[in-house]
Design an enzyme around this catalytic site. Structure first.
Site, PDB file in Angstrom:
ATOM      1  N   CYS A  92      74.828  46.133 163.255  1.00  0.00           N
ATOM      2  CA  CYS A  92      74.857  47.795 163.458  1.00  0.00           C
ATOM      3  C   CYS A  92      76.218  48.190 163.546  1.00  0.00           C
ATOM      4  CB  CYS A  92      73.934  48.375 164.644  1.00  0.00           C
ATOM      5  SG  CYS A  92      74.642  48.480 166.296  1.00  0.00           S
ATOM      6  N   CYS A  99      79.286  48.682 168.711  1.00  0.00           N
ATOM      7  CA  CYS A  99      80.363  48.254 169.500  1.00  0.00           C
ATOM      8  C   CYS A  99      81.902  48.230 168.972  1.00  0.00           C
ATOM      9  CB  CYS A  99      80.256  46.600 170.094  1.00  0.00           C
ATOM     10  SG  CYS A  99      79.993  45.711 168.472  1.00  0.00           S
ATOM     11  N   THR A 114      71.997  57.473 150.522  1.00  0.00           N
ATOM     12  CA  THR A 114      71.605  56.338 149.693  1.00  0.00           C
ATOM     13  C   THR A 114      72.220  57.122 148.290  1.00  0.00           C
ATOM     14  OG1 THR A 114      69.840  55.643 150.945  1.00  0.00           O
ATOM     15  CG2 THR A 114      69.788  54.870 148.571  1.00  0.00           C
ATOM     16  N   SER A 141      67.366  52.236 156.633  1.00  0.00           N
ATOM     17  CA  SER A 141      67.684  53.408 156.448  1.00  0.00           C
ATOM     18  C   SER A 141      66.386  54.102 156.769  1.00  0.00           C
ATOM     19  CB  SER A 141      68.205  53.573 155.176  1.00  0.00           C
ATOM     20  OG  SER A 141      68.536  54.834 154.871  1.00  0.00           O
ATOM     21  N   ARG A 156      71.627  50.754 163.106  1.00  0.00           N
ATOM     22  CA  ARG A 156      72.733  50.605 161.872  1.00  0.00           C
ATOM     23  C   ARG A 156      73.395  51.756 162.227  1.00  0.00           C
ATOM     24  NH1 ARG A 156      76.733  49.367 159.790  1.00  0.00           N
ATOM     25  NH2 ARG A 156      77.015  48.708 157.732  1.00  0.00           N
ATOM     26  N   CYS A 175      72.519  40.032 167.755  1.00  0.00           N
ATOM     27  CA  CYS A 175      73.224  41.080 167.165  1.00  0.00           C
ATOM     28  C   CYS A 175      72.529  41.566 165.730  1.00  0.00           C
ATOM     29  CB  CYS A 175      74.600  40.630 166.736  1.00  0.00           C
ATOM     30  SG  CYS A 175      75.390  41.820 165.715  1.00  0.00           S
ATOM     31  N   CYS A 229      74.743  49.024 172.973  1.00  0.00           N
ATOM     32  CA  CYS A 229      74.190  48.002 172.042  1.00  0.00           C
ATOM     33  C   CYS A 229      72.711  48.370 172.175  1.00  0.00           C
ATOM     34  CB  CYS A 229      74.698  46.755 172.477  1.00  0.00           C
ATOM     35  SG  CYS A 229      73.876  45.457 171.592  1.00  0.00           S
TER      36      CYS A 229
END
Lengths: 309, 539, 249
Positions: free
Chosen positions: B511, B514, B333, B49, B297, B508, B485
């Site tokens: 996130c 895709c 958050t 974040s 993310r 990977c 990606c």
């Protein structure tokens, strides 16, 4: 300052690693005595006496030392240690086994796998699998050291005229018994132990094309490796993968064909002494770490190399 | 038969919402049997974040967080907003013209990963069982259709599906209530939304991808507490914005958020971010620094209009798994935490008194909360940006947020994945080569995420139809997965004389882009073996 | 027979280390820590010995800060019966660890010590050998196979160029190499049970171990980065460079 250097040998020949460790011992300074331990080591002792800078060769010959079992070898070294400020050995599976025992019995620490000598008590050694280099000072009155041979040039095996003295061998402990050795017999050396590695990436194109790399590897007496992309593409099996998640290699010569050089791959081979890369993409990141690189089609280069070597 | 364990409440995902749910539950009733599953190798390993953190929810959860040592050490001291005009120029937006929700007085620059590590310690101290390294792979249902719990994935299964020597069968975790707090586009949350029609009558969810790097910068360039936001260059056709926060220990967090409704299939959010860092406004801080970490993310930013119903029989959806992010504040958050706390309060009530209706108990508490008010008030923010673009949308938002509360609601009913133009109708983008100082190639970035997956396991990126990537996706859109990606997972390679999709699943970053952006909705992200994925420090 | 297993808390092997900008050490703040992979293999072997009825009890021991309790709990989730933390806030050197283990071997009447061959942080590869020397017991380092029969243990060791099998009188010290076994995954119920297994805490002073510092860490550097090399135009040029300049063929 006096150094006792534990020689690596196979009963007939002094191993080249011994000469690298000799260089480290010379950098530490002071007189150097070389210990040859084994069951029949007369020939080795003669070679040792020729090495430049060795003042004295100590010969410990006894059947209890045939396999240089750690319990017996360390007892021998301890029996001699009183005379020396430094006890140094090339790092190998015998000394890795025995030297920490020597340190513990002397109640001192050990410096494992040093790659640099800064002074008689300050050394460099890799930590975190070589991802960081530590500079450490020994605070003990005696230094027990193993040396990473690849980091030191070999001292000359000629020009010396050391005295050769036999030393008494303490009785074996009897707690540990040799049962059997099973040494690997392989046409091609093991990837992680090989002096030369020929490696292929996705650019090799197919399983069949890897045969070309095999011919080159055979010609050079090299092990065969591959990048993750080549493994993922099914060209070769997983155990040939060099890289962060595969094997870490540090050969004298690493030849990369059709490997772009993702950082994960570089992490597995960046410690090779000489890196050669052949790739047709002139922006391939591997060129940034290669000592010699050729922008060309590997299918043109390989047959020519195989022919001309 | 799989083994099973019984709990009062099972929580899926140890992020801010899941951990806040667990903590509040135990604060309300210490006897409750609560466990939290986390697919990352440790709590915080998969958390990424910005972040500028508004402590409102934390103040409620732990009024004494300061004494308890919560990792909030850098208050925001200066808040700047810019519009980048191009590779060089920028214009600072005067403070008075910045929409109020974007003003950061009283907030902190934090690592949400470290906040979660701390929250997990507090939760364990209260008796919550926290299980990192275990991925909830499957939802379990009772015969009446209500949620019964979850099952963890099998471990030690080979790529071809065979059981390896280390095989360990998954376990069932049964619970009176199961809370799903997987974060944006959770793969179980997605199934629940569909199964229970939770999004009925709502706008479609909208997403963005956030790419972030952590830098260690020279001391003389470091201004702890400085917060910079901006938009404009290099995003031309797409909306989004960047951030650069000066945290503690000479560290700077820099990132770019790109809305996933972008149209140009040639667009690469990763490379947009790399070139952004060369703008003098950012380069002045980063030059001479060292990149420490990298990650990405997806973000659910549909806000109030896209917020699905959060309750269903036996279960609750909280945080970004539902979509509680306040897009006007660019903060999720505190709202995620609050949603979990409200959920916990509702759960404590229905667990204590089974005659209480679950849906209405939660709804009443939610409607009376500041969370509802906050999300409702900013409902027009993102649709305005989508509808009018960054400039006009920004003006609209200034009016809406600072001057009047406009009495109508803007809706955005478009689908993010359906926006791509055919590749031949969109301009190609010529991205500059990385210089290895400020900008980098994708794989050396992935390296810094410390991501890893056991190599011999089934691919966790499942294609519904394996012909689409090299079919329609390639011919019409030049397979955009290669570019959207951020981890180089998808590559189209030439093999046997034709194109082939290579999926580098080990790279990977979890996130979920895709799963969101594939134009054919052909990629389903499922959980890999537990502990797989990034190992983010301080992200 | 009681088995003592050494467990060290180290940086997770998936995480790249970063040298601190002041070169005093590597930066471990908020990085993922884990059980040293070689310790995990040693533990697995000990647990298998217990499952086979050879070992009666598996005791996991760690020397480190209180944070090492996390790895000891993990060890108990994987099958250790109980754990002992030798707590210290100082960096424990291999000799210190070996001395502590030697005391525990005596106190606990240990028949077999299973350790990892080295930790992936300091890469020393010393504790097992030092412990064997201090206790006067035999050692089987870099083990890829361990068979206990009566009062003896037969250890197949990975040595340069192949394998060597040795027979040791018990009590003995064995250090695990990579190929000894493939450790299991911990099960959820076992993780919960591990929280209730006994974990005792002691320290060097209570064990009667005097700690003398042998090493001073002066600085830590990033390994030198290779710089790009020479572009060659032909195979002939390449061969001549490798022969004459690099002297590697």
């Amino acid at each position: 300052m006096t150094t006792l250097l534990i020689a690596e040998h196979n009963g007939q020949q002094l191993a080249p690693a011994t000469l690298s460790a000799l260089t480290a011992a010379q950098q530490i300074g002071g007189d150097i005595a070389m210990l040859i331990a084994g069951a029949e080591v007369t020939a080795v002792a003669e070679q040792a006496a020729q090495c430049a800078g060795v003042a004295q060769v100590l010969v410990a010959q006894d059947d209890s030392l045939r396999y240089e079992l750690a319990e017996n070898l360390s007892a021998l070294i301890i029996s001699l240690a009183g005379d020396y400020s430094h006890i140094v050995a090339p790092s190998n599976s015998i000394t890795k086994d025995a030297m920490p025992r020597v340190a513990a019995l002397l109640d001192v620490g050990q410096l494992s796998d040093i790659t640099g000598v800064l002074s008689a008590t300050q050394f460099q050694r890799p930590i975190y699998a070589g991802n960081a280099i530590a500079t450490v000072t020994s605070l003990d009155d005696k230094q027990v050291i193993t040396v990473r041979a690849a980091s030191f040039a070999k001292a000359s095996a000629q020009g010396g005229s050391a005295t050769v003295t036999s030393v008494a061998v303490p009785a074996g402990s009897g707690l540990s018994t040799w049962v059997a050795d099973e040494l690997t017999v392989s046409e091609r050396p093991q990837l992680t132990a090989a002096d030369r590695v020929v490696s292929g990436g996705r650019g090799v194109g197919s399983k069949e094309n890897f045969a070309l790399l095999e011919s080159l590897a055979d010609k050079l007496g090299a092990a065969l490796g591959a990048s993750r992309a080549a493994v993922d593409a099914g060209f070769v099996s997983n155990d040939m993968q060099v890289g962060q998640t595969g094997k870490i290699v540090a050969p004298e010569l690493y030849m990369a064909f059709g490997i772009s050089g993702a950082i994960q791959h570089l992490a597995g081979m960046k410690d090779a002494k000489v890196i050669v890369a052949v790739n047709k993409d002139e922006d391939a990141p591997i060129f940034q770490v290669a000592d010699y690189y050729l922008v060309a089609d590997l299918f043109d280069v390989l047959p020519e190399l195989i022919e001309k070597l | 038969m799989r083994e099973s364990m019984e709990f009062d409440v099972v929580i899926v995902g140890a992020g801010p919402s899941g951990l806040s749910t667990a903590i509040r539950l135990k604060q309300l009733n210490a006897d409750l049997n609560v466990c939290v599953l986390e697919k990352g190798s440790e709590v915080g390993a998969h958390i990424l974040s910005g972040a500028v953190f508004e402590p409102r929810a934390l103040n409620e959860l732990f009024p004494d967080w300061q004494e308890l040592g919560a990792p909030l050490t850098t208050p925001v001291t200066k808040d700047e907003v810019y519009l980048l005009k191009g590779e060089q120029g920028e214009r600072e937006i005067p403070h008075a013209l910045v929409p109020k929700p974007m003003v950061n007085d009283g907030n902190y620059i934090i690592s949400v990963g470290n906040l979660c590590r701390w929250l997990a310690e507090q939760a364990e101290g209260l008796g919550v069982e926290v299980f990192p390294g275990f991925a909830a792979a499957e939802i379990l249902f009772h015969e009446d259709g209500s949620v019964k719990g979850v099952a963890t994935g099998d471990m030690g299964v080979s790529a071809s599906g065979e059981q390896l020597a280390t095989y360990m069968e998954g376990m069932e975790l049964h619970a009176r209530y199961t809370v799903f707090s997987e974060g944006c586009r959770g793969h179980l949350g997605k199934q629940l939304i569909e199964r229970f029609n939770l999004d009925q009558g709502k706008d479609p969810q909208h997403y963005a991808i956030g790419i972030k790097e952590l830098w260690q910068i020279p001391a003389d360039k470091h201004q702890p507490g400085l917060v910079i936001h901006g938009s404009g260059w290099p995003l031309e056709d797409a909306s989004g914005g960047f951030f650069l926060y000066h945290g503690d220990n000479q560290q700077v967090m820099v990132g770019l958020i790109v809305d996933l409704n972008y149209k140009n299939p040639w667009m690469s959010p990763y490379e947009e971010f790399q070139r952004l860092k060369h703008h003098p406004l950012l380069a002045q801080y980063l030059t001479g620094g060292e990149r420490v970490s990298y990650g990405a993310r997806a973000i659910a930013k549909g806000g109030w209009n896209a917020l699905p119903s959060m309750t269903m029989p036996g279960a609750l959806l909280v945080g970004c798994d539902a979509g509680t992010l306040n897009v006007a504040k660019i903060k999720g958050t505190h709202t995620a935490m609050k949603s979990g706390m409200i959920g916990a309060e509702a759960l404590a009530q229905v667990l204590a008194d089974e005659s209480k209706a679950w849906d209405s108990t939660f709804a009443q508490l939610f409607d009376a909360s500041w969370l509802k008010e906050e999300l409702y008030q900013t409902r027009n923010f993102a649709p305005a940006m989508h509808k009018f673009g960054t400039l006009l949308g920004g003006a609209f938002n200034f009016v809406d947020q600072n001057l009047f509360k406009l009495p109508f609601t803007l809706h955005d009913t478009s689908l993010d994945h359906a926006q791509l133009l055919p590749a031949d109708q969109a301009p190609k983008i010529d991205y500059p080569k990385p210089d290895g100082k400020l900008s980098f190639d994708r794989l050396s970035s992935v390296y810094l995420s410390n991501t890893n997956h056991e190599e011999d396991q089934p691919c966790h990126l499942v294609l519904k139809d394996s012909t689409i990537p090299t079919g329609e996706n390639l011919t019409r859109f030049a397979e955009p997965a290669q570019r959207y990606c951020p981890a180089g997972v998808y590559e189209i390679i030439e093999q046997d004389g034709g194109p082939k999709l290579q999926i580098n699943a080990q790279n990977c970053l979890h996130c979920k882009t895709c799963d969101i952006k594939d134009p054919a909705q052909n990629i389903t992200w499922v959980t890999p073996e537990g502990t797989g994925g990034p190992n983010y420090p301080n992200m | 027979m009681k088995v003592l297993v050494g467990v060290k808390r180290v940086i997770d092997y998936n995480v790249k280390v970063r040298v601190k900008s002041d070169n005093t050490d590597v930066d471990l703040a908020n990085t993922k820590m884990a059980m040293n992979p070689f310790c995990e293999i040693a533990l697995e072997e000990a647990v298998r010995l217990k499952e086979a009825g050879v070992a009666t009890e598996v005791i996991a021991v760690s020397v480190g800060t209180s944070a090492s309790q996390e790895q000891l709990r993990a060890a108990m989730a994987l099958g250790a019966d109980r754990a002992i933390l030798v707590e210290t806030d100082e960096v424990a050197e291999p000799l210190h660890v070996a001395k502590a283990f030697a005391k525990l071997m005596e106190q606990e009447d240990i028949g077999l010590v299973m350790l990892g061959k080295q930790s992936i942080d300091s890469d020393n590869n010393q504790v097992g050998q030092m412990l064997a020397a201090l206790t006067g017991r035999p050692q089987g380092t870099f083990a890829s196979k361990v068979v206990v029969e009566g009062e003896q243990v037969t250890v197949t060791r990975e040595i340069d160029g192949g394998l060597r099998t040795v027979r040791l009188a018990l009590p003995a010290i064995v250090t695990a190499d990579l190929r000894l076994n493939e450790p299991r995954f911990a099960k959820l119920p076992d993780i919960m049970k591990a929280k209730r297994k006994p974990l005792a805490t002691t320290n060097f002073a209570d064990l009667g171990v005097t700690v003398k510092q042998s090493m001073r860490l002066d600085r830590v550097d990033v390994p030198s980065v290779r710089s790009g090399g020479v572009k060659v135009e032909s195979v002939d040029e390449l061969i001549s460079k490798l022969k004459d300049e690099a002297k590697v063929i």
